[in-house]
Design a protein around this motif. Sequence first.
Motif, PDB file in Angstrom:
ATOM      1  N   TYR A 122       0.832  -1.194   0.000  1.00 54.94           N
ATOM      2  CA  TYR A 122       0.000   0.000   0.000  1.00 54.94           C
ATOM      3  C   TYR A 122       0.868   1.246   0.000  1.00 54.94           C
ATOM      4  O   TYR A 122       2.048   1.213   0.341  1.00 54.94           O
ATOM      5  N   GLU A 123       0.249   2.340  -0.412  1.00 55.57           N
ATOM      6  CA  GLU A 123       0.877   3.646  -0.392  1.00 55.57           C
ATOM      7  C   GLU A 123      -0.014   4.568   0.419  1.00 55.57           C
ATOM      8  O   GLU A 123      -1.237   4.456   0.373  1.00 55.57           O
ATOM      9  N   ILE A 124       0.596   5.471   1.144  1.00 55.30           N
ATOM     10  CA  ILE A 124      -0.131   6.488   1.888  1.00 55.30           C
ATOM     11  C   ILE A 124       0.317   7.829   1.317  1.00 55.30           C
ATOM     12  O   ILE A 124       1.487   8.191   1.413  1.00 55.30           O
ATOM     13  N   TRP A 125      -0.626   8.506   0.685  1.00 57.18           N
ATOM     14  CA  TRP A 125      -0.347   9.792   0.052  1.00 57.18           C
ATOM     15  C   TRP A 125      -0.882  10.907   0.930  1.00 57.18           C
ATOM     16  O   TRP A 125      -1.974  10.807   1.480  1.00 57.18           O
ATOM     17  N   PHE A 126      -0.120  11.983   1.033  1.00 59.24           N
ATOM     18  CA  PHE A 126      -0.490  13.118   1.854  1.00 59.24           C
ATOM     19  C   PHE A 126      -0.789  14.333   0.984  1.00 59.24           C
ATOM     20  O   PHE A 126      -0.122  14.576  -0.019  1.00 59.24           O
TER      21      PHE A 126
ATOM     22  N   ARG B 212      -5.629   0.985   9.061  1.00 59.99           N
ATOM     23  CA  ARG B 212      -6.135   2.254   8.529  1.00 59.99           C
ATOM     24  C   ARG B 212      -6.655   3.137   9.664  1.00 59.99           C
ATOM     25  O   ARG B 212      -6.357   4.326   9.726  1.00 59.99           O
ATOM     26  N   GLN B 213      -7.389   2.540  10.615  1.00 61.78           N
ATOM     27  CA  GLN B 213      -7.911   3.284  11.765  1.00 61.78           C
ATOM     28  C   GLN B 213      -6.773   3.803  12.651  1.00 61.78           C
ATOM     29  O   GLN B 213      -6.835   4.935  13.152  1.00 61.78           O
ATOM     30  N   GLU B 214      -5.749   2.979  12.850  1.00 59.08           N
ATOM     31  CA  GLU B 214      -4.602   3.401  13.655  1.00 59.08           C
ATOM     32  C   GLU B 214      -3.867   4.571  12.994  1.00 59.08           C
ATOM     33  O   GLU B 214      -3.414   5.495  13.676  1.00 59.08           O
ATOM     34  N   ILE B 215      -3.745   4.520  11.681  1.00 60.33           N
ATOM     35  CA  ILE B 215      -3.089   5.605  10.949  1.00 60.33           C
ATOM     36  C   ILE B 215      -3.906   6.882  11.079  1.00 60.33           C
ATOM     37  O   ILE B 215      -3.362   7.954  11.362  1.00 60.33           O
ATOM     38  N   TRP B 216      -5.210   6.799  10.897  1.00 57.27           N
ATOM     39  CA  TRP B 216      -6.061   7.975  11.056  1.00 57.27           C
ATOM     40  C   TRP B 216      -5.954   8.537  12.467  1.00 57.27           C
ATOM     41  O   TRP B 216      -5.877   9.746  12.649  1.00 57.27           O
ATOM     42  N   ALA B 217      -5.957   7.656  13.467  1.00 64.33           N
ATOM     43  CA  ALA B 217      -5.857   8.112  14.861  1.00 64.33           C
ATOM     44  C   ALA B 217      -4.518   8.801  15.113  1.00 64.33           C
ATOM     45  O   ALA B 217      -4.455   9.802  15.838  1.00 64.33           O
ATOM     46  N   TRP B 218      -3.443   8.275  14.535  1.00 66.63           N
ATOM     47  CA  TRP B 218      -2.117   8.871  14.702  1.00 66.63           C
ATOM     48  C   TRP B 218      -2.142  10.309  14.198  1.00 66.63           C
ATOM     49  O   TRP B 218      -1.670  11.221  14.876  1.00 66.63           O
ATOM     50  N   TRP B 219      -2.669  10.525  13.017  1.00 67.53           N
ATOM     51  CA  TRP B 219      -2.710  11.864  12.440  1.00 67.53           C
ATOM     52  C   TRP B 219      -3.675  12.773  13.185  1.00 67.53           C
ATOM     53  O   TRP B 219      -3.383  13.950  13.394  1.00 67.53           O
ATOM     54  N   ALA B 220      -4.836  12.256  13.556  1.00 71.04           N
ATOM     55  CA  ALA B 220      -5.831  13.074  14.259  1.00 71.04           C
ATOM     56  C   ALA B 220      -5.289  13.579  15.595  1.00 71.04           C
ATOM     57  O   ALA B 220      -5.641  14.673  16.039  1.00 71.04           O
ATOM     58  N   ALA B 221      -4.417  12.804  16.228  1.00 72.11           N
ATOM     59  CA  ALA B 221      -3.844  13.199  17.513  1.00 72.11           C
ATOM     60  C   ALA B 221      -2.773  14.277  17.365  1.00 72.11           C
ATOM     61  O   ALA B 221      -2.394  14.909  18.349  1.00 72.11           O
ATOM     62  N   ARG B 222      -2.315  14.514  16.133  1.00 71.15           N
ATOM     63  CA  ARG B 222      -1.183  15.424  15.946  1.00 71.15           C
ATOM     64  C   ARG B 222      -1.488  16.671  15.115  1.00 71.15           C
ATOM     65  O   ARG B 222      -0.756  17.653  15.186  1.00 71.15           O
TER      66      ARG B 222
END
Length: 91
Positions: free
Chosen positions: A23-27, A74-84
Motif C-alpha cells: 500500500y501507499e499512503i499519500w499526503f 487504517r484506523q490506527e493511521i487515522w488516529a495517529w494523524w488526528a492526535a497530531r
Amino acid sequence: MENGHAPPPLLHDVNFELTSDGYEIWFSDHIASDHPVLVDEFADWLQDEVGAMNLGQIDHNCVLADGVLSDQLRQEIWAWWAARVDGVDLG
C-alpha cells in the motif's frame, strides 16, 4: 513525479492506495508542506511500532510499504494523524 509515480486523486489529507505488493499512503500538500517533520515521524512509527515491511518514502507526499492495509491499520493511521494535526481531513 520524477520517478513516474503519480498520486491517486487526493480527496483528503491522508489517502490510501493499494498496490500489488502492499500500500501507499499519500499526503495532501497541507500535510506534506506544513508538517514534513510529522511525515518523517509517521514513517518511523509505521516501521518501528506497526512493523511495516520494506518501508519507502518518495518524499513528504508519500510513504510506501509492503503488506496488507487492514481496516484496523487504517484506523490506527487515522488516529495517529488526528492526535497530531488539528482539523486534519481523514475522510
